[in-house]
Write a protein that holds these residues in place. Structure first.
Motif, mmCIF file in Angstrom:
data_model
loop_
_atom_site.group_PDB
_atom_site.id
_atom_site.type_symbol
_atom_site.label_atom_id
_atom_site.label_comp_id
_atom_site.label_asym_id
_atom_site.label_seq_id
_atom_site.Cartn_x
_atom_site.Cartn_y
_atom_site.Cartn_z
ATOM 1 N N TRP A 85 -73.722 0.336 -50.197
ATOM 2 C CA TRP A 85 -74.183 -0.762 -49.168
ATOM 3 C C TRP A 85 -75.684 -0.814 -49.413
ATOM 4 O O TRP A 85 -76.097 -2.040 -49.359
ATOM 5 C CB TRP A 85 -74.078 -0.050 -47.934
ATOM 6 N N GLN A 103 -70.835 -1.966 -56.926
ATOM 7 C CA GLN A 103 -71.397 -2.966 -56.201
ATOM 8 C C GLN A 103 -71.997 -4.125 -57.273
ATOM 9 O O GLN A 103 -72.063 -5.205 -57.311
ATOM 10 C CB GLN A 103 -72.568 -2.669 -55.187
ATOM 11 N N ASN A 112 -76.066 -3.259 -52.432
ATOM 12 C CA ASN A 112 -75.655 -4.444 -52.343
ATOM 13 C C ASN A 112 -76.833 -5.208 -51.565
ATOM 14 O O ASN A 112 -77.119 -6.300 -51.630
ATOM 15 C CB ASN A 112 -74.558 -4.426 -51.228
ATOM 16 N N TRP A 113 -77.343 -4.366 -50.413
ATOM 17 C CA TRP A 113 -78.425 -4.999 -49.821
ATOM 18 C C TRP A 113 -79.761 -5.276 -50.397
ATOM 19 O O TRP A 113 -80.369 -6.039 -50.444
ATOM 20 C CB TRP A 113 -78.888 -3.910 -48.662
ATOM 21 N N PRO A 152 -69.811 -0.935 -48.179
ATOM 22 C CA PRO A 152 -69.266 0.323 -48.180
ATOM 23 C C PRO A 152 -67.928 0.569 -48.153
ATOM 24 O O PRO A 152 -67.346 1.464 -48.526
ATOM 25 C CB PRO A 152 -69.919 0.685 -46.726
ATOM 26 N N SER A 194 -71.852 -7.953 -45.839
ATOM 27 C CA SER A 194 -72.453 -6.563 -45.783
ATOM 28 C C SER A 194 -71.828 -5.583 -45.600
ATOM 29 O O SER A 194 -71.773 -4.422 -45.987
ATOM 30 C CB SER A 194 -73.792 -6.627 -44.880
ATOM 31 N N GLU A 195 -70.746 -5.775 -44.479
ATOM 32 C CA GLU A 195 -69.870 -4.540 -43.940
ATOM 33 C C GLU A 195 -68.936 -4.233 -45.109
ATOM 34 O O GLU A 195 -68.149 -3.267 -45.256
ATOM 35 C CB GLU A 195 -69.121 -5.093 -42.593
#
Length: 553
Positions: A385, A316, A388-389, A328, A324-325
Motif C-alpha cells: 500500500w 506493487q 503504491n501510494w 494491500p 488504493s484498496e
C-alpha cells in the motif's frame, strides 16, 4: 544418449524420443547410485547391504527411489524424511534429457513444450513404478503410488524446463522475455513470492551455518567416535551434504516461529529448546543445548517481516494498481502464496524416520504455512500500500507542473487557472487553384485570390463560442473607363487582397445576390474552379448587363 539427428535427417517422433530420453535418464541415475552402493558394500560389512549381488541391486534401486523422495514402509513404521539434496541428481539428468528431446524432435512453437514434457514424464513414471516393485523386500516396501506420482512430477518439471531452455536457445529468444508473456498480476505475484521465499531460505541457511560453526567441536568428536575410515568417511560426508537442504528448511521453520521436532516430545523453537537422546550423526551438532534459545538466534525472527516488506514492494512495482484498496489485498495474497510454498517445503523436508520416538521429525507443515502467511502477508500488504501510494504520488508530481515550468520549458500549464494553451498549429498548406487563361469579352472570369487551406490539427481546448462579426466588404475593383467614356477592353482582373468570409457565415443583409457571387464563394470555400464557356447571346438581341455596372464617369 544418442546424438540428435543431423540437419539432413528427419526429426524423430516426439513420443518415441521421449521414451528414449526417459530411459536414458533413469538408467544413468541408477548406474550412479549402483556405483556408490557397491563402494559401500565393499568398504562396509556385507550384512548392511546383503550377501549377494541381487541384494546389492535392490539396495541401489531403493536408493534411486529415495532420490525421488519416495517413502517406504518398515516394520512398525514408515520412513519419509528423505534427503532433498539427492533429488538434484535425477533432476539434472532429466533436464539434460529434455534438452536432447528438443534438439531431436520438431517443436515449432513454445506451447509444444507441454507435449515434450508429457513425452518424458509418462515413460519415466512407468519406470519409477516398475523399480518400486523390484525394490521391495520383506523388510522394506517402497510405495508404488508415491513412486508413480513423484516420478511423473519430477520428470515433467525438469524435463519440460530442459526442453524450454533448448527451444529458446534454438530460436534466439531471451529467457527474460518469458516473464513478459505472463499477465501483469500473475507475474507480480510470482516475483513477490519468489523474493520472499528466497529471503526466508537464505535466513535458514545462515542459521544452520552459524549453529554448525558453534558446534563444530562436537561434530568432530562424533565423527571420531564413529571411526568410518576413508571410504566410510567419504560416504558419511556425502550423506550429510544431501541432508543440507532439509536443515535449511528446518532453519526457516525456526525463523518463522513454530520451530521443528527431532523426535516425539521434543521441540527446537525460539521459545525454548527441549531435545532428548540423539543418534550419532555429526550434522546434529548444530542443535542448541536444552534450555532457552540462543539470544542471537532471536534476531532471525525479523526475517519474515523483512521478506514481507520486500515482497510487497516488488509485487506493487511489477503491477501498480490505481485502486488504493487493491494494493494491500495483492500484498496479502503474496504472503499467502509464500506460506503455501513454505508448507510444501516442510512436508518434503520432514517426516518420520521409523517407529516409536523417531515417528515425529521435522516442522509442522500447517503451522509453518499459516504463520508464514500471516507474518509475510500482513507486512507485504502494508508495504504494497505504501509503495503504491508513493508511486502514484510521484507520477502525479511529474505530470503536474507549476507556472515556473513554462519558462523552464515545461508543459506550460498556468498554476493559477490551470489552463493549458493549445499547441501551435502547423503552417497552413497553400492551395493554388488552376485557372484557365483569360478570355476576351466582358464576361471573362476574374483571377481569384489564393486560398490558404489549413492542415488538420489536434482539437484545441473548448472555448466559449463567439458570435461572428460581419465586417463591411470593400467594393470590387472598378472597371477602368477610357477617355471617351467607353469601358476599356476587359482583361484579367487583379487578385483581391485579403480573405472574405464564406457565404454561409455572412449576415443575410451583407450577402450579394447573383450567381457570380455564389460561384466565387464556393470557389473560395472549396477551392473548386470551372472553365468559362462561350458567351450565349441574349434572346432579346441586346447585350446582357454586366456583372457589375461601371461607375459613372
Amino acid at each position: 544418449m544418442p546424438p540428435p539427428p543431423a540437419d539432413g535427417d528427419q526429426p524423430r517422433p516426439l513420443y518415441t524420443a521421449g521414451g528414449i530420453a526417459a530411459a536414458w535418464a533413469a538408467g544413468v541415475g541408477l548406474v550412479v547410485i549402483m556405483t556408490l552402493t557397491v563402494v559401500g558394500w565393499v568398504a562396509a560389512p556385507h550384512g548392511a547391504f546383503g550377501e549377494d549381488f541381487l541384494d546389492v541391486f535392490r539396495t541401489a534401486v531403493q536408493g534411486w527411489l529415495v532420490g525421488h523422495n519416495v517413502g517406504f514402509a518398515i516394520p512398525g513404521g514408515r520412513v519419509t524424511m528423505l534427503p532433498l539434496g539427492l533429488v538434484v541428481l535425477p533432476g539434472l539428468l532429466l533436464y539434460r534429457a529434455g534438452r536432447w528431446l528438443a534438439r531431436s524432435c520438431e517443436l515449432p512453437r513454445l506451447r509444444h513444450v507441454f507435449r515434450a514434457a508429457l513425452a518424458i514424464a509418462g515413460p519415466y513414471a512407468a519406470i519409477a513404478g516398475t523399480l518400486a516393485l523390484i525394490g521391495q523386500t520383506e523388510v522394506i516396501r517402497p510405495s508404488m503410488v508415491q513412486a508413480l506420482i513423484a516420478g511423473f512430477v519430477l520428470a515433467f518439471l525438469a524435463g519440460g524446463l530442459g526442453a524450454l531452455v533448448q527451444l529458446l536457445k534454438d530460436k534466439g529468444i531471451p529467457r527474460r522475455r518469458l516473464l513478459r508473456l505472463m499477465p501483469d498480476r500473475p507475474r507480480s505475484l510470482l516475483v513477490g513470492t519468489a523474493s520472499a521465499t528466497g529471503l526466508l531460505l537464505l535466513t535458514g541457511a545462515v542459521l544452520f551455518c552459524a549453529s554448525l560453526i558453534a558446534g563444530f567441536d562436537e561434530a568432530v568428536a562424533t565423527t571420531r567416535e564413529l571411526e568410518p575410515g576413508i571410504i566410510g568417511g567419504a560416504l558419511l560426508l556425502i550423506m550429510q551434504l544431501v541432508y543440507v537442504p532439509n536443515a535449511v528448511v528446518f532453519g526457516v521453520a525456526y525463523a518463522v516461529g513454530p520451530g521443528f521436532a527431532v523426535g516425539a516430545g521434543t521441540m527446537v523453537a525460539p521459545t525454548g529448546v527441549a531435545v532428548g537422546p540423539l543418534p550419532l550423526f555429526p550434522m546434529l551438532a548444530a542443535l542448541p543445548e536444552n534450555g532457552p534459545a540462543p539470544a542471537l538466534s532471536i534476531i532471525a525472527l525479523a526475517a519474515p517481516f523483512v521478506a514481507g516488506g520486500v515482497a510487497g514492494v516488488l509485487t506493487q512495482r511489477s503491477a501498480p494498481t490505481v485502486v488504493s484498496e487493491a494494493a494491500p489485498l495483492w500484498g496479502f495474497v503474496c504472503g499467502v502464496t509464500t506460506g503455501l510454498v513454505c508448507a510444501a517445503l516442510s512436508i518434503l523436508a520432514g517426516g518420520p524416520l521409523g517407529a516409536d520416538r523417531l515417528a515425529t521429525v521435522g516442522p509442522s507443515a500447517w503451522q509453518v504455512g499459516l504463520i508464514t502467511a500471516l507474518e509475510v502477508g500482513v507486512t507485504a500488504a502494508i508495504s504494497a500500500w505504501v509503495a503504491n501510494w508513493r508511486h502514484f504520488r510521484a507520477t502525479g508530481a511529474e505530470e503536474g507542473a507549476g507556472p515556473d515550468d513554462d519558462a523552464a520549458g515545461g508543459d506550460g500549464v498556468d498554476g493559477e487557472t490551470g489552463y493549458r494553451p493549445p499547441a501551435a498549429a502547423p503552417e497552413a498548406a497553400v492551395v493554388r487553384p488552376i485557372r484557365p487563361a483569360a478570355a476576351d469579352g466582358p464576361r471573362a472570369r476574374r483571377t481569384g485570390p489564393v486560398v490558404p487551406v489549413p492542415a488538420p490539427v489536434a482539437p484545441a481546448p473548448a472555448r466559449p463560442a463567439r458570435r461572428p462579426v460581419a465586417r463591411p466588404e470593400p467594393d470590387p475593383d472598378p472597371v477602368p473607363v477610357a477617355e471617351g467614356g467607353e469601358p476599356e477592353e476587359a482583361g484579367p482582373r487583379p487578385a483581391r487582397r485579403g480573405l472574405r468570409l464564406p457565404a454561409a457565415l455572412r449576415w443575410p443583409g451583407r450577402r450579394r445576390a447573383g450567381a457570380a457571387e455564389d460561384e466565387d464563394d464556393a470557389e473560395e470555400l472549396y477551392g473548386i474552379t470551372y472553365e468559362a464557356g462561350p458567351d450565349v447571346p441574349d434572346p432579346a438581341g441586346a447585350d446582357a448587363p454586366q456583372e457589375r455596372d461601371a461607375p459613372a464617369g
